[in-house]
Structure formats: C-alpha cells, structure tokens
Write a protein that holds these residues in place. Sequence first.
Motif, short mmCIF file in Angstrom:
data_model
loop_
_atom_site.label_atom_id
_atom_site.label_comp_id
_atom_site.label_asym_id
_atom_site.label_seq_id
_atom_site.Cartn_x
_atom_site.Cartn_y
_atom_site.Cartn_z
N ILE A 306 -4.31 -8.23 8.28
CA ILE A 306 -3.10 -8.55 7.54
C ILE A 306 -2.62 -7.36 6.70
CG2 ILE A 306 -2.21 -9.89 5.60
CD1 ILE A 306 -2.08 -11.42 8.15
N VAL A 307 -3.53 -6.74 5.95
CA VAL A 307 -3.13 -5.64 5.08
C VAL A 307 -2.65 -4.42 5.89
CG1 VAL A 307 -3.89 -4.02 3.30
CG2 VAL A 307 -4.56 -6.42 3.17
N PRO A 308 -3.39 -3.98 6.93
CA PRO A 308 -2.84 -2.90 7.76
C PRO A 308 -1.49 -3.25 8.39
CG PRO A 308 -5.18 -3.15 8.19
CD PRO A 308 -4.78 -4.30 7.32
N LEU A 309 -1.28 -4.52 8.74
CA LEU A 309 0.00 -4.92 9.31
C LEU A 309 1.11 -4.83 8.26
CD1 LEU A 309 -1.08 -7.96 11.54
CD2 LEU A 309 -0.26 -5.73 12.32
N ILE A 310 0.78 -5.17 7.02
CA ILE A 310 1.77 -5.00 5.94
C ILE A 310 2.09 -3.52 5.75
CG2 ILE A 310 2.07 -5.22 3.43
CD1 ILE A 310 0.50 -7.84 3.62
N PHE A 311 1.06 -2.69 5.83
CA PHE A 311 1.26 -1.23 5.77
C PHE A 311 2.29 -0.80 6.81
CE2 PHE A 311 -0.22 2.68 7.97
CZ PHE A 311 0.11 3.62 6.99
N LEU A 312 2.12 -1.26 8.06
CA LEU A 312 3.07 -0.90 9.12
C LEU A 312 4.42 -1.57 8.93
CD1 LEU A 312 0.70 -1.08 12.24
CD2 LEU A 312 1.59 0.98 11.11
N LEU A 313 4.43 -2.78 8.37
CA LEU A 313 5.67 -3.52 8.16
C LEU A 313 6.62 -2.76 7.23
CD1 LEU A 313 7.26 -6.19 8.60
CD2 LEU A 313 6.08 -7.09 6.58
N PHE A 314 6.06 -1.98 6.32
CA PHE A 314 6.90 -1.18 5.43
C PHE A 314 7.02 0.27 5.92
CE2 PHE A 314 6.16 -4.75 2.73
CZ PHE A 314 7.31 -4.83 1.95
N LEU A 315 5.97 0.78 6.51
CA LEU A 315 5.99 2.16 6.97
C LEU A 315 7.05 2.38 8.05
CD1 LEU A 315 4.55 4.98 6.95
CD2 LEU A 315 3.18 4.11 8.84
N ILE A 316 7.07 1.50 9.07
CA ILE A 316 7.98 1.69 10.20
C ILE A 316 9.44 1.61 9.79
CG2 ILE A 316 8.71 0.72 12.42
CD1 ILE A 316 5.76 -0.02 12.92
N PRO A 317 9.89 0.51 9.13
CA PRO A 317 11.30 0.48 8.74
C PRO A 317 11.65 1.52 7.68
CG PRO A 317 10.14 -1.39 7.82
CD PRO A 317 9.20 -0.74 8.79
N GLY A 318 10.66 1.84 6.80
CA GLY A 318 10.91 2.88 5.81
C GLY A 318 11.18 4.22 6.47
N LEU A 319 10.39 4.53 7.49
CA LEU A 319 10.57 5.78 8.22
C LEU A 319 11.89 5.77 9.00
CD1 LEU A 319 9.40 8.50 9.04
CD2 LEU A 319 8.13 7.33 10.86
N VAL A 320 12.17 4.64 9.67
CA VAL A 320 13.42 4.53 10.44
C VAL A 320 14.63 4.69 9.52
CG1 VAL A 320 14.87 2.94 11.78
CG2 VAL A 320 12.42 3.13 12.28
N TYR A 321 14.59 4.01 8.37
CA TYR A 321 15.70 4.10 7.43
C TYR A 321 15.84 5.54 6.90
CZ TYR A 321 18.71 3.18 3.42
OH TYR A 321 19.76 3.19 2.51
N GLY A 322 14.70 6.14 6.55
CA GLY A 322 14.74 7.50 6.01
C GLY A 322 15.32 8.50 6.98
N VAL A 323 14.93 8.39 8.27
CA VAL A 323 15.47 9.30 9.28
C VAL A 323 16.96 9.06 9.48
CG1 VAL A 323 15.39 9.90 11.74
CG2 VAL A 323 13.26 9.58 10.46
#
Length: 513
Positions: A306-323
């Motif tokens: 669950i916690v690693p999935l939350i990590f990815l849940l914010f990492l992926i859209p955060g990276l997509v938005y930032g790019v």
Amino acid sequence: MDNASTSVMQRILNKVEIWGNKLPDPAALFISLLAIVWVLSWALSGIDFNVIDPRSGQDLVINNQLAGDAMTQFFSSIVTNFSHFHPVGVVLVAMLGIGVAEYSGFINAGLRALLSVTAKWLLTPMIILIGIVSHSAVDAGYVLVIPLGGVIFYAAGRHPLAGIAAAFAGVSGGFSANFVPSALDPMLQGISQAGAQLLDPTITLNPLNNYFFTTVSSILITGLGWFITDKIVEPKLQANKLDGDLSDLPTMDPLTDKERKALRFALASIVASFVVLFVTASYETSPWRAEDGSLTSFTAPLMKSIVPLIFLLFLIPGLVYGVAIGSIKNSKQFIEGMSKAMSGMGYYLVIMFFIAQFIYAFGQSNLGILLAVKGAGFLKALALPGGVTIAGIIFLTGFINLFVGSASAKWALLAPIFIPMLMQLGISPDLAQAAYRIGDSSTNIITPLMPYFPLVVVFCQRYVKNAGIGTLTAMMLPFSVCFLIAWTLFLLAYWGLDIPLGIQASYDYAPSN
C-alpha cells in the motif's frame, strides 16, 4: 450551544493548551518516559501480582529493564528498534512521492481544481469522510490526508489547523468507522474468534461481523466531527496566528489553460495506473493475491504494498504534471523534489528515534500487559449489568489506549479476558468487539504515545511555529470526549433497537450445547 457554555469550554481548552505546551519537547518527553519505564520495571519486578499472562498462560512477570542482561539487550537493539519502527518507513517512503507531487505543482493545481467545485461549507465533512475511508489503505491517512486537510483549509481561507484537526479526527478518531471493508476487520475478527474459542471451541465469527455498525458509524463520526470542527475547534483557533513558512502553499487563483491541460495529463496517468493495477490484480493467480486468493488479507502482497503504491500514486502524476507544465525539466529537479520533502522530516526522525526506544522498553517490561489485565479484572469483579459493562469496556479500552497504541496488540491482550467474561453473561463476541473498537478509536487523537501524534504536531508547526503537544491535545480533546460518549450511547441504542451489527453477527450468546 449557547455563548456561556462555549466560553467555559474555550477557557478549559485554552488551559489544556497552555499546560500541554509546558510539557517538555516531545523527544525529551519520551526520554523521560523511557527513564520512568526503567525505574518502574525495577521497582515492580520482584512483586507477585497474581496475574496470568493471556499470551502464554503463565504467571505475569514484570521484567526489570535495569538488569544487566536487559540493558545490554536494549543497547544492542537501539539501531534495529529505530530502523524497523513501522511508522518511520511508512512516512518517509510516502513523503518521497508526495514531495515530487508538491514540488512539481500537481498538488497545488489539484487542490485549486477541487476547491473550485466544492462548496466551502462542505469542506469539513468531505475531509473527515476522506479520512475515514483512508483506513482501507492502512496508515496512509496519517501521511496523506492529515497534511492535505491543512492545505485545503488554508487555500479556502480557513484556519489550516482546523483542517488538520478535522482530518486527524477522521483518520484516527474515527478509525473504526468505515463503510469500506479493510484489513482491520479480519484481523480483529481472528483475535475475537480465538478469544471466544477459549470458552466455546466450536464458535466461528464472520470477518465482517461489525460491518453494518461501522458503516452507520461513519455517518455519526462525520456529523459529530463536522459540528465540533466548525463550532468549537475553529473559533478557538483564531487566536493561533499563522507565522510559519506559507510561501509554497496554494491559493484560490483560477487555473490557467496550461495548468488545466497539465492537470488533465496527470489525472490521466493516475487512471492509467489504476487500470494497470486492476488488470494485474483481477485474475485468480495474480501475484498481488495471498495464497488463499484474497486481496485484502494482511498476507496479500497488495496490502503489503500500500505505501509503495501511494509513493507511485503521487510520483507518477507529479512527474507527468511537472514535465507538462515545465516545473521539472531534468533529473536534478526530480530528485530535488524528494530532497525538499526529506529536509523537513529531520525533527520527526529525532522524535521517532526516542519513541521507538520507549515502545521497545515498555513492551519488554510487561507494564502495559499488567495495566490491561488488572483493569479488565477490576471491571469483571464489579459484575455490572450488560449495558453498563459494555460501556465500561469502552471506557477502559479508551484509557488503556492512552498507553498501548496498537489496535491488534491491545485486542490480543484484552480479547482473551473480555470475550469469555461477556459470553458468560450472555453477550456475544461480536458485540464485545464492537465495544472495543469504539474505545480503541476515540482516544487515539489525544495521546502523545500514539506513534503518529508527533507527526501531526510537525504538520501543525508548518503553520504555527510554536504549536506543540498542548496545541494539538486542546484541538482534539473535544473530538475525543464527544466521540467516546456519543459513540457509546449510539452502540447501546443500536443494541436496544436490535439493528444487525454485521454479517452473521448477533448480540446474544448461547452455548451451542
């Protein structure tokens, strides 16, 4: 609530805040508590309390933590006590992903979009309800929902500490109020069943034996929390002036076309991630499943992730938005987002180091077990009527919860005592478990011994620099008292009306023979 009663309550809460903030720094407080545990374990170690340890069936012995072998074991375990302390890893891993999402501007844009379509007066119940639902993701609510509660309230022009209080009330105070089944349900059911089988080896309980009650309780907790936040807590907080670093917090400015487009890309990446997760978990032989095919048991890789999935849940859209928006142009900025999140966690890590040592020594001493067993024995000796006994179990559990935080560990101690005792009075294990869950939830939010309590203090200090234990305790005390009393009365009324507690659950126990 009239002005006179409100004034009295505010004066009481002000006193609680003042006295509470006079306590030592949380790290120093746990150093002091560690010393107290050492001294008490030494003083009580030679006494025969005539108590049976429910875990082993043997005489309960208080272990002297100042003895030579105990001290050498303590010093050899200091590093592992800290590095293996569950809340540390949960918080740090989740914060890495959240750091990227915050750095890129994704959280800022997402909150502004959310606030543009949510009525200001509905923010409080929305945050509390999200906090309640977050229990399905284990401890995710502590590191995700609570800080976002403060950010959302600030962006809406309300006091951010009120948002933190509302979120904390939902995540922790309403821990056992949820309409979404979680891993907590089968865990408590398993302990309850083991306790019941001490008296009746043939009895079995359904994992969702409290589901109907916890579902309706989510409405009760949301309504109570809404009233307390808006009418009691937030008015008092107006005296707490904001003096933290608020430069990077979102405002209510409308999204630009570029931000809106980048946000759509980011949200699309979240949807795609969930689709991938759903597809890979949907078939019977999925590696996300436990050996019995379950996705929600504690042994299922999905629950462990669950916690690693939350990590990815914010990492992926955060990276997509930032790019997409241009706030992340290279790998250096990507890592800088994580580094910035970690830079604010130093104080939390110091506190967690000493909490981990205290919890280790407290567990090794058996002082918590002695407190739980003696309290349960006292309640049994009173031989009170069923309804009064159930209320007594709730309040006793709430008191013990101030010292022993883990829901599973505490129930593992109490279930072998409470459940057979109540079965002999004709009260079912299902009802006993429901009573336990109320007491276990209601006082989470006022005890500094709860491992996530210092983290919430850190969240508060982002907005009010001198916020401390007293500030948070004064904020949460109205929630705790109201939840404890109203939820107890609600269970008794629920019982009196004979509304089903859950699936295959009952209120009464009659021996099978």
